[in-house]
Scaffold this motif. Structure first.
Motif, mmCIF file in Angstrom:
data_model
loop_
_atom_site.group_PDB
_atom_site.id
_atom_site.type_symbol
_atom_site.label_atom_id
_atom_site.label_comp_id
_atom_site.label_asym_id
_atom_site.label_seq_id
_atom_site.Cartn_x
_atom_site.Cartn_y
_atom_site.Cartn_z
ATOM 1 N N GLN A 52 6.463 -1.433 15.993
ATOM 2 C CA GLN A 52 5.104 -1.252 15.435
ATOM 3 C C GLN A 52 5.244 -1.256 14.120
ATOM 4 O OE1 GLN A 52 4.909 3.663 15.511
ATOM 5 N NE2 GLN A 52 3.588 2.565 17.211
ATOM 6 N N TYR A 53 4.117 -1.502 13.159
ATOM 7 C CA TYR A 53 4.102 -1.386 11.749
ATOM 8 C C TYR A 53 3.616 0.104 11.518
ATOM 9 C CZ TYR A 53 3.979 -6.412 11.750
ATOM 10 O OH TYR A 53 4.134 -7.835 11.792
ATOM 11 N N GLN A 54 4.622 0.823 10.735
ATOM 12 C CA GLN A 54 4.342 2.236 10.459
ATOM 13 C C GLN A 54 3.994 2.117 8.802
ATOM 14 O OE1 GLN A 54 8.066 4.002 11.334
ATOM 15 N NE2 GLN A 54 7.540 4.044 13.487
ATOM 16 N N LYS A 61 5.232 -8.183 7.751
ATOM 17 C CA LYS A 61 5.116 -6.653 6.967
ATOM 18 C C LYS A 61 4.384 -6.839 5.681
ATOM 19 C CE LYS A 61 8.395 -4.802 4.903
ATOM 20 N NZ LYS A 61 9.889 -4.498 4.623
ATOM 21 N N GLU A 62 4.526 -8.034 4.937
ATOM 22 C CA GLU A 62 3.978 -8.400 3.678
ATOM 23 C C GLU A 62 2.249 -8.273 3.902
ATOM 24 O OE1 GLU A 62 6.584 -9.726 4.809
ATOM 25 O OE2 GLU A 62 8.033 -8.887 3.219
ATOM 26 N N ASP A 63 1.873 -8.850 5.097
ATOM 27 C CA ASP A 63 0.552 -9.110 5.070
ATOM 28 C C ASP A 63 -0.339 -7.855 5.305
ATOM 29 O OD1 ASP A 63 0.762 -11.865 5.462
ATOM 30 O OD2 ASP A 63 0.628 -12.023 7.649
ATOM 31 N N VAL A 64 0.517 -6.774 5.679
ATOM 32 C CA VAL A 64 -0.040 -5.377 5.762
ATOM 33 C C VAL A 64 -0.206 -4.861 4.229
ATOM 34 C CG1 VAL A 64 0.194 -3.316 6.818
ATOM 35 C CG2 VAL A 64 0.715 -4.938 8.159
ATOM 36 N N GLU A 65 0.974 -5.360 3.700
ATOM 37 C CA GLU A 65 1.178 -4.544 2.392
ATOM 38 C C GLU A 65 0.034 -5.267 1.474
ATOM 39 O OE1 GLU A 65 5.092 -5.537 1.018
ATOM 40 O OE2 GLU A 65 5.840 -3.696 1.914
ATOM 41 N N ASN A 66 -0.352 -6.457 1.559
ATOM 42 C CA ASN A 66 -1.358 -7.215 0.567
ATOM 43 C C ASN A 66 -2.841 -6.752 1.164
ATOM 44 O OD1 ASN A 66 0.766 -8.277 -0.974
ATOM 45 N ND2 ASN A 66 0.819 -9.804 0.456
ATOM 46 N N ILE A 67 -3.189 -5.848 2.186
ATOM 47 C CA ILE A 67 -4.791 -5.764 2.512
ATOM 48 C C ILE A 67 -5.163 -4.862 1.446
ATOM 49 C CG2 ILE A 67 -5.934 -4.422 4.180
ATOM 50 C CD1 ILE A 67 -4.099 -5.094 6.357
ATOM 51 N N ALA A 68 -6.310 -5.249 0.867
ATOM 52 C CA ALA A 68 -7.171 -4.649 -0.082
ATOM 53 C C ALA A 68 -7.943 -3.531 0.315
ATOM 54 C CB ALA A 68 -8.071 -5.605 -0.995
ATOM 55 N N MET A 94 -7.203 3.538 7.511
ATOM 56 C CA MET A 94 -7.345 3.135 8.677
ATOM 57 C C MET A 94 -8.324 1.852 9.141
ATOM 58 S SD MET A 94 -6.937 6.860 10.418
ATOM 59 C CE MET A 94 -7.023 6.134 12.200
ATOM 60 N N ASN A 95 -9.655 2.390 8.662
ATOM 61 C CA ASN A 95 -10.752 1.043 8.741
ATOM 62 C C ASN A 95 -10.312 -0.267 8.202
ATOM 63 O OD1 ASN A 95 -12.010 3.263 10.390
ATOM 64 N ND2 ASN A 95 -13.122 3.716 8.377
ATOM 65 N N LYS A 96 -9.875 -0.147 6.913
ATOM 66 C CA LYS A 96 -9.467 -1.369 6.135
ATOM 67 C C LYS A 96 -8.386 -2.236 6.935
ATOM 68 C CE LYS A 96 -12.432 -1.291 2.725
ATOM 69 N NZ LYS A 96 -13.482 -2.150 2.603
ATOM 70 N N VAL A 97 -7.400 -1.397 7.429
ATOM 71 C CA VAL A 97 -6.365 -2.110 7.882
ATOM 72 C C VAL A 97 -6.984 -2.821 9.460
ATOM 73 C CG1 VAL A 97 -3.884 -1.741 9.167
ATOM 74 C CG2 VAL A 97 -4.417 -0.843 7.160
ATOM 75 N N TYR A 125 -10.092 -0.225 -8.473
ATOM 76 C CA TYR A 125 -9.891 0.853 -9.493
ATOM 77 C C TYR A 125 -10.045 0.012 -10.866
ATOM 78 C CZ TYR A 125 -8.083 4.513 -12.187
ATOM 79 O OH TYR A 125 -7.880 5.943 -13.024
ATOM 80 N N ASN A 126 -11.212 0.407 -11.521
ATOM 81 C CA ASN A 126 -11.405 -0.338 -12.811
ATOM 82 C C ASN A 126 -11.453 -1.955 -12.648
ATOM 83 O OD1 ASN A 126 -11.718 2.148 -14.129
ATOM 84 N ND2 ASN A 126 -9.571 2.169 -14.482
ATOM 85 N N GLY A 127 -11.949 -2.426 -11.497
ATOM 86 C CA GLY A 127 -11.796 -3.904 -11.168
ATOM 87 C C GLY A 127 -10.589 -4.463 -10.701
ATOM 88 N N ILE A 128 -9.725 -3.606 -10.837
ATOM 89 C CA ILE A 128 -8.395 -4.174 -10.086
ATOM 90 C C ILE A 128 -8.215 -3.678 -8.587
ATOM 91 C CG2 ILE A 128 -5.738 -4.030 -10.098
ATOM 92 C CD1 ILE A 128 -6.325 -3.416 -13.161
ATOM 93 N N PRO A 129 -7.773 -4.672 -7.708
ATOM 94 C CA PRO A 129 -7.821 -4.353 -6.301
ATOM 95 C C PRO A 129 -6.632 -3.518 -6.094
ATOM 96 C CG PRO A 129 -7.456 -6.587 -6.778
ATOM 97 C CD PRO A 129 -7.819 -6.264 -8.003
ATOM 98 N N VAL A 130 -6.919 -2.273 -5.110
ATOM 99 C CA VAL A 130 -6.126 -1.431 -4.730
ATOM 100 C C VAL A 130 -5.583 -1.788 -3.427
ATOM 101 C CG1 VAL A 130 -5.463 1.042 -4.267
ATOM 102 C CG2 VAL A 130 -7.297 0.340 -6.136
ATOM 103 N N ARG A 131 -4.293 -2.398 -3.315
ATOM 104 C CA ARG A 131 -3.515 -2.646 -1.958
ATOM 105 C C ARG A 131 -3.040 -1.576 -1.239
ATOM 106 N NH1 ARG A 131 -4.414 -8.177 -2.310
ATOM 107 N NH2 ARG A 131 -4.548 -9.064 -4.409
ATOM 108 N N VAL A 132 -2.443 -1.987 0.173
ATOM 109 C CA VAL A 132 -1.926 -0.744 0.728
ATOM 110 C C VAL A 132 -0.624 -0.631 0.259
ATOM 111 C CG1 VAL A 132 -0.630 -0.612 3.064
ATOM 112 C CG2 VAL A 132 -2.980 -1.740 3.102
ATOM 113 N N LYS A 133 0.171 -1.348 -0.366
ATOM 114 C CA LYS A 133 1.406 -1.196 -1.204
ATOM 115 C C LYS A 133 1.269 -0.233 -2.305
ATOM 116 C CE LYS A 133 1.461 -5.427 -3.490
ATOM 117 N NZ LYS A 133 2.176 -6.885 -3.743
ATOM 118 N N ASP A 134 0.061 -0.136 -2.916
ATOM 119 C CA ASP A 134 -0.179 0.691 -3.979
ATOM 120 C C ASP A 134 -0.184 2.147 -3.583
ATOM 121 O OD1 ASP A 134 0.001 -1.514 -5.567
ATOM 122 O OD2 ASP A 134 -2.257 -1.824 -5.424
ATOM 123 N N ILE A 135 -0.545 2.452 -2.441
ATOM 124 C CA ILE A 135 -0.787 3.744 -2.055
ATOM 125 C C ILE A 135 0.328 4.223 -0.969
ATOM 126 C CG2 ILE A 135 -3.318 3.804 -2.512
ATOM 127 C CD1 ILE A 135 -2.105 3.529 1.099
#
Length: 429
Positions: free
Chosen positions: A184-186, A238-245, A205-208, A249-259
């Motif tokens: 599983q992806y964790q 795994k990279e596909d999960v990390e790049n989900i928006a 959770m909803n965005k993923v 934040y101030n016009g810059i997309p916040v992705r999963v890898k950012d949080i």
């Protein structure tokens, strides 16, 4: 009455021989048709309702899942008892029917009532029926010998290839996987970053969930050609999960890898499967359906496994953990051995004490016909050939032998006395 019956049989020897031959042939047919198993099935006639709601305590499962199901399943006809069991994240309801009820009729009635009880359960909770197997349906266990693969890869091979292939075998109700790790992806979330970007855990959770999907579009025509437009969004690595928006934040997309961080791991395990203390293994349990021939099902499963093994990766083979056919064959061999031993012993006794080979032949014919008749009654009453029934037949062979010796010796004595009387009367004349 008995004397007349014996006289009738002696006058119609051909008919008696034909009846004996037909009885023996019917007995051989019954032997082949009668289900063969090692263990007598004494389990109750039950249907299992399984419900999963992960993360909930046993008390919550009892109040919101088990109790509503038990309450609504009580109105099904021909029910003997209902038992409920709740544990962490899982609920089991055992519906016990009367012994003379057809199991598939019972499963249909339970399924009809579950459609009504579904509205009483929490949203997203769906009960399902257990496999149509008995308590002694575990007929074959196997595990994989794959030294070049880790436990996660072995479990994926078992769940997505081997299991589906073996479930197509006639007579198999289910193939239950055990051991290893379910991949599983964790997603490991940093709460400080969530607070900084003002994103809630539910938003993550909803965005993923929303981004793991393919979307269909319209048909686009250009230059006499039609193109189907669709959006491809299923997660493949795994990279596909990390790049989900998730937000901006101030016009810059916040992705999963950012949080947080994403890793490939295994699902929570409550136990392991160890083989002879040499380490963990991955395998499956073959569960047989109701009223099936265990020996035949095992042979078919083994033949299917030989076909499946050709498509496995290099170095991966099957190893048997438990095979009930061994015990079944030993029980059959025991009856065969007893029958042969009794036939030889009786023949020697009759030949030594009576010096009459025809008397020995009579008993040799009597034994297999008696055993064949026993299997006829097993089939008529729906009793499988198991350790208990085969042991009873083996013990009964001794009684049949004693009866045959007594009857043959008695007949031989009467014939001898009659012949002696005739000779004496002729000498006097």
């Amino acid at each position: 009455m008995v004397q007349k019956f014996i006289e009738l049989a002696l006058r119609n020897r051909l008919i008696v021989l034909l009846l004996a031959g037909g009885l023996f042939a019917y007995g051989i047919y019954s032997v082949r048709q009668n289900p063969i198993d090692a263990i007598p099935d004494l389990s109750e006639n039950q249907v299992i309702v399984f419900t999963e709601w992960m993360g909930r305590s046993p008390q919550v499962m009892e109040d919101q899942v088990t109790y509503p199901l038990v309450s609504n399943l009580q109105g099904i006809p021909k029910i003997k008892n209902i038992r409920g069991s709740s544990m962490f994240g899982m609920s089991f309801v055992y519906v016990i029917f009367e012994d003379n009820v057809d199991i598939y009729w019972a499963r249909t009635r339970v399924l009809e009532r579950l459609n009504f009880a579904q509205r009483l359960l929490p949203q997203g909770v769906t009960p399902s029926l257990g496999p149509d197997g008995t308590g002694v349906g575990h007929i074959y266990w196997y595990h994989l010998d794959a030294p070049k693969m880790d436990l996660g890869e072995q479990r994926a091979l078992q769940d997505w290839y081997i299991k589906f292939a073996l479930q197509t075998v006639p007579g198999v109700a289910e193939v239950a996987s055990f051991g290893g790790f379910e991949k599983q992806y964790q997603l490991i979330v940093d709460p400080v970053k969530l607070q900084y970007y003002n994103i809630s855990l539910m938003d993550v959770m909803n965005k993923v969930k929303a981004n793991n999907n393919d979307v269909g579009g319209r048909k686009f025509e250009m230059a006499d050609m039609a193109y189907i437009i669709r959006g491809l969004g299923y997660i493949k690595n795994k990279e596909d999960v990390e790049n989900i928006a998730l937000s901006n934040y101030n016009g810059i997309p916040v992705r999963v890898k950012d949080i947080g961080s994403v890793q490939m791991g295994g699902d929570l395990r409550l136990g392991i499967f160890d083989m002879d203390g040499k380490g963990e293994v991955v395998g499956g349990i073959v569960v047989m359906r109701y009223n099936e021939n265990a020996n035949k099902v095992i042979e078919t499963v083994k033949a299917k496994m030989k076909e499946v093994e050709k498509g496995l990766p290099d170095g991966v083979t099957f190893k048997t953990s438990y095979d009930r056919s061994t015990l079944i064959q030993e029980a059959i061999d025991s009856v065969k051995g007893t029958l042969i031993e009794e036939m030889i012993a009786v023949s020697l006794i009759v030949l030594i004490f009576l010096f009459h080979w025809r008397s020995a032949v009579i008993i040799l014919i009597q034994l297999p016909i008696s055993v064949a008749a026993g299997f006829i009654f097993l089939e008529l009453f729906g009793i499988s050939s198991n350790i208990m029934s085969l042991t009873g037949i083996a013990l009964a062979i001794g009684v049949v032998v004693d009866d045959g010796i007594v009857m043959v010796e008695n007949a031989y004595r009467h014939i001898s006395e009659s012949q002696t009387a005739k000779i004496n009367s002729s000498d006097k004349a």
